[in-house]
Design an enzyme around this catalytic site. Sequence first.
Site, PDB file in Angstrom:
ATOM      1  N   THR A   1       0.816  -1.223   0.000  1.00 47.26           N
ATOM      2  CA  THR A   1       0.000   0.000   0.000  1.00 47.26           C
ATOM      3  C   THR A   1       0.842   1.262   0.000  1.00 47.26           C
ATOM      4  O   THR A   1       0.653   2.157  -0.834  1.00 47.26           O
ATOM      5  CB  THR A   1      -0.910   0.032   1.251  1.00 47.26           C
ATOM      6  OG1 THR A   1      -1.423  -1.272   1.508  1.00 47.26           O
ATOM      7  CG2 THR A   1      -2.028   1.034   1.071  1.00 47.26           C
ATOM      8  N   ASN A   2       1.757   1.358   0.938  1.00 45.50           N
ATOM      9  CA  ASN A   2       2.504   2.600   1.107  1.00 45.50           C
ATOM     10  C   ASN A   2       3.494   2.838  -0.022  1.00 45.50           C
ATOM     11  O   ASN A   2       3.734   3.988  -0.405  1.00 45.50           O
ATOM     12  CB  ASN A   2       3.192   2.600   2.474  1.00 45.50           C
ATOM     13  CG  ASN A   2       2.173   2.681   3.585  1.00 45.50           C
ATOM     14  OD1 ASN A   2       1.691   3.745   3.922  1.00 45.50           O
ATOM     15  ND2 ASN A   2       1.796   1.526   4.136  1.00 45.50           N
TER      16      ASN A   2
ATOM     17  N   HIS B   1      -8.428   0.195   2.544  1.00 40.32           N
ATOM     18  CA  HIS B   1      -8.302  -1.265   2.626  1.00 40.32           C
ATOM     19  C   HIS B   1      -9.681  -1.918   2.606  1.00 40.32           C
ATOM     20  O   HIS B   1      -9.791  -3.138   2.774  1.00 40.32           O
ATOM     21  CB  HIS B   1      -7.620  -1.677   3.936  1.00 40.32           C
ATOM     22  CG  HIS B   1      -6.163  -1.358   4.018  1.00 40.32           C
ATOM     23  ND1 HIS B   1      -5.283  -1.567   2.983  1.00 40.32           N
ATOM     24  CD2 HIS B   1      -5.420  -0.862   5.050  1.00 40.32           C
ATOM     25  CE1 HIS B   1      -4.061  -1.212   3.372  1.00 40.32           C
ATOM     26  NE2 HIS B   1      -4.121  -0.785   4.611  1.00 40.32           N
TER      27      HIS B   1
ATOM     28  N   ARG C   1      -0.879  -9.048  -3.623  1.00 43.11           N
ATOM     29  CA  ARG C   1       0.413  -9.634  -3.248  1.00 43.11           C
ATOM     30  C   ARG C   1       0.193 -11.081  -2.842  1.00 43.11           C
ATOM     31  O   ARG C   1      -0.890 -11.447  -2.369  1.00 43.11           O
ATOM     32  CB  ARG C   1       1.011  -8.840  -2.068  1.00 43.11           C
ATOM     33  CG  ARG C   1       2.408  -9.260  -1.662  1.00 43.11           C
ATOM     34  CD  ARG C   1       2.852  -8.503  -0.415  1.00 43.11           C
ATOM     35  NE  ARG C   1       4.255  -8.745  -0.111  1.00 43.11           N
ATOM     36  CZ  ARG C   1       4.870  -8.320   0.986  1.00 43.11           C
ATOM     37  NH1 ARG C   1       4.188  -7.634   1.893  1.00 43.11           N
ATOM     38  NH2 ARG C   1       6.152  -8.583   1.186  1.00 43.11           N
TER      39      ARG C   1
ATOM     40  N   SER D   1       3.941 -10.848   6.744  1.00 43.65           N
ATOM     41  CA  SER D   1       4.054  -9.419   7.033  1.00 43.65           C
ATOM     42  C   SER D   1       3.005  -8.988   8.055  1.00 43.65           C
ATOM     43  O   SER D   1       3.284  -8.220   8.980  1.00 43.65           O
ATOM     44  CB  SER D   1       3.900  -8.616   5.738  1.00 43.65           C
ATOM     45  OG  SER D   1       4.087  -7.240   5.968  1.00 43.65           O
TER      46      SER D   1
ATOM     47  N   TYR E   1       2.358  -6.690  -6.298  1.00 41.64           N
ATOM     48  CA  TYR E   1       3.591  -6.344  -5.585  1.00 41.64           C
ATOM     49  C   TYR E   1       4.780  -7.019  -6.260  1.00 41.64           C
ATOM     50  O   TYR E   1       5.852  -6.425  -6.400  1.00 41.64           O
ATOM     51  CB  TYR E   1       3.449  -6.810  -4.139  1.00 41.64           C
ATOM     52  CG  TYR E   1       4.572  -6.411  -3.225  1.00 41.64           C
ATOM     53  CD1 TYR E   1       4.581  -5.165  -2.607  1.00 41.64           C
ATOM     54  CD2 TYR E   1       5.613  -7.290  -2.946  1.00 41.64           C
ATOM     55  CE1 TYR E   1       5.600  -4.802  -1.747  1.00 41.64           C
ATOM     56  CE2 TYR E   1       6.637  -6.935  -2.085  1.00 41.64           C
ATOM     57  CZ  TYR E   1       6.631  -5.689  -1.493  1.00 41.64           C
ATOM     58  OH  TYR E   1       7.647  -5.334  -0.641  1.00 41.64           O
TER      59      TYR E   1
ATOM     60  N   SER F   1      10.976   6.603  -4.482  1.00 36.35           N
ATOM     61  CA  SER F   1      10.032   5.591  -3.987  1.00 36.35           C
ATOM     62  C   SER F   1      10.739   4.273  -3.681  1.00 36.35           C
ATOM     63  O   SER F   1      10.082   3.283  -3.346  1.00 36.35           O
ATOM     64  CB  SER F   1       8.911   5.341  -5.008  1.00 36.35           C
ATOM     65  OG  SER F   1       9.426   4.762  -6.199  1.00 36.35           O
TER      66      SER F   1
ATOM     67  N   ARG G   1       9.677  -3.403   6.824  1.00 37.15           N
ATOM     68  CA  ARG G   1      10.508  -4.453   7.412  1.00 37.15           C
ATOM     69  C   ARG G   1      11.534  -5.009   6.435  1.00 37.15           C
ATOM     70  O   ARG G   1      12.728  -4.986   6.682  1.00 37.15           O
ATOM     71  CB  ARG G   1       9.603  -5.583   7.943  1.00 37.15           C
ATOM     72  CG  ARG G   1      10.256  -6.508   8.932  1.00 37.15           C
ATOM     73  CD  ARG G   1       9.238  -7.493   9.476  1.00 37.15           C
ATOM     74  NE  ARG G   1       8.643  -8.311   8.416  1.00 37.15           N
ATOM     75  CZ  ARG G   1       9.161  -9.454   7.965  1.00 37.15           C
ATOM     76  NH1 ARG G   1      10.294  -9.905   8.479  1.00 37.15           N
ATOM     77  NH2 ARG G   1       8.557 -10.141   7.024  1.00 37.15           N
ATOM     78  N   LYS G   2      11.075  -5.518   5.292  1.00 32.90           N
ATOM     79  CA  LYS G   2      11.999  -6.124   4.325  1.00 32.90           C
ATOM     80  C   LYS G   2      11.752  -5.675   2.900  1.00 32.90           C
ATOM     81  O   LYS G   2      12.686  -5.400   2.153  1.00 32.90           O
ATOM     82  CB  LYS G   2      11.923  -7.659   4.397  1.00 32.90           C
ATOM     83  CG  LYS G   2      12.625  -8.265   5.594  1.00 32.90           C
ATOM     84  CD  LYS G   2      12.737  -9.786   5.426  1.00 32.90           C
ATOM     85  CE  LYS G   2      13.548 -10.393   6.559  1.00 32.90           C
ATOM     86  NZ  LYS G   2      13.684 -11.867   6.380  1.00 32.90           N
TER      87      LYS G   2
END
EC number: 2.8.2.2
Length: 287
Positions: free
Chosen positions: A47-48, A99, A121, A129, A184, A218, A247-248
């Site tokens: 999303t981000n 969402h 995704r 996640s 994704y 980005s 996170r990753k």
Amino acid sequence: MSDNTLWFEGIRFPMVGFSPELLREVRDKFLVKDEDTITVTYPKSGTNWLIEIVCLILSKGDPKWVQSVPIWDRSPWIETQHGNELMKSQKDPRIYTSHLPLHLFPKSFFSSKAKVIYCIRNPRDVLVSGYYFTSKMKIAEKPETLQQYMKWFLQGNVIYGSWFEHVRDWLSMREKENFLVLSYEELIKDTRSIVEKICQFLGKRLKPEEIDLVLKYSSFKFMKENEMSNYSLLPNDLTTEGFTFLRKGVVGDWKHHFTVAQAEEFDKIYQEKMAGYPPKLFPWEEC
């Protein structure tokens, strides 16, 4: 799961920042405008990253906006109290995020020309996640183990409900000309071509050097260091020590977490729930 969450129309939401009254109002009364651009995802599906890309496309790669305004203010979540309040002062053309599952989305969208970008995704990575996110956020009961969270996830007993139902319902819109489906995995594999596809969908013509800037600012590296995008500005009463939002940012992390038995259990339910869809819709099925 304990009841520090609320239920609305069969979907679980956090107690903080949400209310049945607001969710009902968003569905029934929120006015979607033809000029709106809306990013929609199931949680933990990029999303981000998608918001950051869209914001940078709109600024033609100029990072001033994304480096000076928090991401949740640039593209507010319409179903949250904070985001919904912000929408009252948003100038046209508006961009915002959700969402929400299809059946709770603003009814006015379905008779509008507003553009929706829907990013999916691999649900296995979404699950992992989501497990880490839920473990560090004070918005829902913390799972004791990944196995426990997997059970909740497969039952749809997590925030925003079932991944399977969310994706199936939203994909019913995929033939509409104002609806763009991305993944994704494709974004990771060939970011430039997906950014160009988004530009085309939004009717934005960017020069190659402007697209270079979109890609630069980005990127995972820049977003992780940008406090306007990395959620380090979240109030402490929402997070626990060690919280990291970005996170990753990788594909296939689930392989480092699932046991063979868990992978088989997930695959069995996945095949049942997603039967009938062409595999090419889901890039992770080709991996």
